[in-house]
Design a protein around this motif. Structure first.
Motif, PDB file in Angstrom:
ATOM      1  N   ALA A 127       0.741  -1.192   0.230  1.00 25.25           N
ATOM      2  CA  ALA A 127       0.011   0.114  -0.070  1.00 25.25           C
ATOM      3  C   ALA A 127       0.866   1.383   0.190  1.00 25.25           C
ATOM      4  O   ALA A 127       0.393   2.276  -0.252  1.00 25.25           O
ATOM      5  CB  ALA A 127      -0.833   0.066   1.190  1.00 25.25           C
ATOM      6  N   GLN A 131      -0.630   4.898  -1.617  1.00 23.39           N
ATOM      7  CA  GLN A 131      -0.852   5.667  -0.429  1.00 23.39           C
ATOM      8  C   GLN A 131       0.046   7.201  -0.735  1.00 23.39           C
ATOM      9  O   GLN A 131      -0.594   8.152  -0.670  1.00 23.39           O
ATOM     10  CB  GLN A 131      -0.508   5.369   1.028  1.00 23.39           C
ATOM     11  CG  GLN A 131      -1.485   4.429   1.372  1.00 23.39           C
ATOM     12  CD  GLN A 131      -1.083   3.701   2.608  1.00 23.39           C
ATOM     13  OE1 GLN A 131       0.090   3.998   3.431  1.00 23.39           O
ATOM     14  NE2 GLN A 131      -1.766   2.797   3.260  1.00 23.39           N
ATOM     15  N   LEU A 134      -1.797   8.886  -3.590  1.00 21.80           N
ATOM     16  CA  LEU A 134      -2.989   9.748  -2.904  1.00 21.80           C
ATOM     17  C   LEU A 134      -2.611  10.830  -2.163  1.00 21.80           C
ATOM     18  O   LEU A 134      -3.264  11.883  -2.195  1.00 21.80           O
ATOM     19  CB  LEU A 134      -3.836   8.599  -2.304  1.00 21.80           C
ATOM     20  CG  LEU A 134      -4.975   9.292  -1.496  1.00 21.80           C
ATOM     21  CD1 LEU A 134      -5.966   9.834  -2.401  1.00 21.80           C
ATOM     22  CD2 LEU A 134      -5.462   8.122  -0.609  1.00 21.80           C
ATOM     23  N   MET A 135      -1.752  10.801  -1.252  1.00 22.56           N
ATOM     24  CA  MET A 135      -1.000  12.007  -0.450  1.00 22.56           C
ATOM     25  C   MET A 135      -0.588  13.069  -1.322  1.00 22.56           C
ATOM     26  O   MET A 135      -0.807  14.184  -0.893  1.00 22.56           O
ATOM     27  CB  MET A 135      -0.173  11.607   0.613  1.00 22.56           C
ATOM     28  CG  MET A 135      -0.697  10.338   1.741  1.00 22.56           C
ATOM     29  SD  MET A 135      -1.993  10.992   2.750  1.00 22.56           S
ATOM     30  CE  MET A 135      -3.255   9.802   2.039  1.00 22.56           C
ATOM     31  N   ALA A 146      -0.501  12.894   6.772  1.00 17.69           N
ATOM     32  CA  ALA A 146      -0.529  11.635   5.771  1.00 17.69           C
ATOM     33  C   ALA A 146      -0.239  10.450   6.692  1.00 17.69           C
ATOM     34  O   ALA A 146      -0.168   9.493   6.243  1.00 17.69           O
ATOM     35  CB  ALA A 146       0.580  12.002   4.764  1.00 17.69           C
ATOM     36  N   PRO A 150      -3.986   6.773   6.587  1.00 16.69           N
ATOM     37  CA  PRO A 150      -4.078   5.345   6.141  1.00 16.69           C
ATOM     38  C   PRO A 150      -4.319   4.619   7.178  1.00 16.69           C
ATOM     39  O   PRO A 150      -4.538   3.200   6.998  1.00 16.69           O
ATOM     40  CB  PRO A 150      -2.792   5.309   5.618  1.00 16.69           C
ATOM     41  CG  PRO A 150      -1.942   6.734   5.163  1.00 16.69           C
ATOM     42  CD  PRO A 150      -2.801   7.669   6.258  1.00 16.69           C
ATOM     43  N   SER A 151      -4.302   5.023   8.466  1.00 14.09           N
ATOM     44  CA  SER A 151      -4.390   3.955   9.692  1.00 14.09           C
ATOM     45  C   SER A 151      -5.732   3.948  10.097  1.00 14.09           C
ATOM     46  O   SER A 151      -5.941   3.300  11.285  1.00 14.09           O
ATOM     47  CB  SER A 151      -3.183   4.307  10.752  1.00 14.09           C
ATOM     48  OG  SER A 151      -1.926   4.445  10.201  1.00 14.09           O
ATOM     49  N   TRP A 217       6.426   3.707   6.393  1.00 15.20           N
ATOM     50  CA  TRP A 217       5.500   5.025   5.968  1.00 15.20           C
ATOM     51  C   TRP A 217       6.078   6.312   6.196  1.00 15.20           C
ATOM     52  O   TRP A 217       6.293   7.080   5.426  1.00 15.20           O
ATOM     53  CB  TRP A 217       4.016   4.710   6.402  1.00 15.20           C
ATOM     54  CG  TRP A 217       3.033   5.898   5.913  1.00 15.20           C
ATOM     55  CD1 TRP A 217       2.318   6.277   6.476  1.00 15.20           C
ATOM     56  CD2 TRP A 217       2.884   6.038   4.275  1.00 15.20           C
ATOM     57  NE1 TRP A 217       1.442   7.304   5.778  1.00 15.20           N
ATOM     58  CE2 TRP A 217       1.925   7.089   4.414  1.00 15.20           C
ATOM     59  CE3 TRP A 217       3.450   5.653   3.267  1.00 15.20           C
ATOM     60  CZ2 TRP A 217       1.412   7.680   3.280  1.00 15.20           C
ATOM     61  CZ3 TRP A 217       3.099   6.251   2.109  1.00 15.20           C
ATOM     62  CH2 TRP A 217       2.178   7.118   2.199  1.00 15.20           C
ATOM     63  N   VAL A 221       6.778   9.162   3.465  1.00 17.54           N
ATOM     64  CA  VAL A 221       6.065  10.356   3.096  1.00 17.54           C
ATOM     65  C   VAL A 221       6.588  11.791   4.012  1.00 17.54           C
ATOM     66  O   VAL A 221       6.124  12.695   3.434  1.00 17.54           O
ATOM     67  CB  VAL A 221       4.577   9.810   3.393  1.00 17.54           C
ATOM     68  CG1 VAL A 221       4.708  10.102   5.085  1.00 17.54           C
ATOM     69  CG2 VAL A 221       3.658  10.837   2.877  1.00 17.54           C
TER      70      VAL A 221
END
Length: 282
Positions: A127, A131, A134-135, A146, A150-151, A217, A221
């Protein structure tokens, strides 16, 4: 067979069980003890053969090196904000979804729940790229928001609470609430939440620890190296072939303190709720 003979036959099995449990505890505790030993000694002491196995007197010195090398408290604040917000939202969203799955019949419920279980089996690394894209589209790359989004819908949390609600919240109680005019949110807030406190306590520990320990992640990000979470900051303590492992372990030890506090707070609620349910059931 007399009662005395029965007790004697049970003693060896009971002794074996206790020995196995003690060994399991020692094996589980050893990594934490070794972390403390490494954090309180120097790297040279760690590399000795045999290595030093007792705590030393260099903890404050190692902590000072950590604080001089990275923005430890700034990174801890970022992580604390992300982990706290994530945990609160996970408890709210997952409990709502679990209540719906457990006590309401709607078209496609089985398919949606099976899809949810399927997502639990997928590696989280799959993912990362979607993700990040998308961010990027919504302009959140490099921000703490961000890390939260997702969580929110935690598949394990929904599954865990759904099973607990299905078995622990009587349908008759909800039916009586509906007769009295209670709507969905009134049933959720006044009946379901108080009855699933042990499950919520466990999920709070699970969600907080996951958010606190997340590394991949945030590394992807958060594009500003001065505005990172704690796990990413701790990774910056590794410098090529000259890593000061005593400094790294001191940072790890400091980072573990909030986790211990969170576990202590929520574990009490989990144990107290489970014990209360056992007493009522008996």
């Amino acid at each position: 067979m007399t009662a005395t003979t029965t007790r004697r036959s049970r003693r060896p099995r009971g002794l074996t069980t206790h020995v196995v449990l003690v060994l399991a505890v020692l094996i589980s505790v050893f990594p934490f003890v070794w972390t403390i030993v490494m954090a309180t000694n120097t790297t040279q002491d760690i590399y000795k053969s045999p290595p030093k196995m007792t705590p030393g007197s260099h903890l404050l010195e190692n902590i000072r090196h950590v604080l001089d090398t990275i923005d430890f408290f700034g990174s801890m604040l970022n992580t604390l904000v992300v982990a706290t917000v994530t945990t609160v939202l996970v408890l709210f969203i997952d409990s709502l979804a679990a209540f719906t799955f457990a006590k309401f019949d709607f078209p496609g419920r089985r398919v949606l729940f099976a899809t949810l279980l399927g997502f639990m089996m997928l590696p989280l690394q799959l993912a990362v790229l979607p993700q990040f894209i998308l961010m990027g589209h919504i302009g959140w790359v490099g921000t703490l928001k961000a890390l939260v989004l997702p969580s929110l819908a935690n598949a394990f949390g929904i599954f865990w609470l759904r099973q607990y609600i299905e078995n622990g919240v009587p349908d008759e109680l909800l039916d009586a609430a509906r007769i009295d005019g209670a709507g969905f949110f009134r049933q959720y807030w006044s009946i379901v939440l108080p009855m699933i406190r042990p499950a919520l306590s466990f999920l709070a520990i699970y969600a907080f620890v996951n958010a606190w320990n997340d590394y991949i992640w945030p590394l992807v990000v958060l594009t500003d190296p001065t505005h990172v979470t704690l796990q990413v900051a701790l990774a910056q303590l590794h410098v090529g072939h000259t890593t000061d492992y005593s400094m790294v372990m001191a940072g790890v030890l400091l980072a573990a303190v909030p986790l211990v506090l969170v576990f202590t707070v929520f574990a009490r609620g989990f144990i107290a709720g489970a014990t209360e349910g056992a007493v009522q059931g008996s």
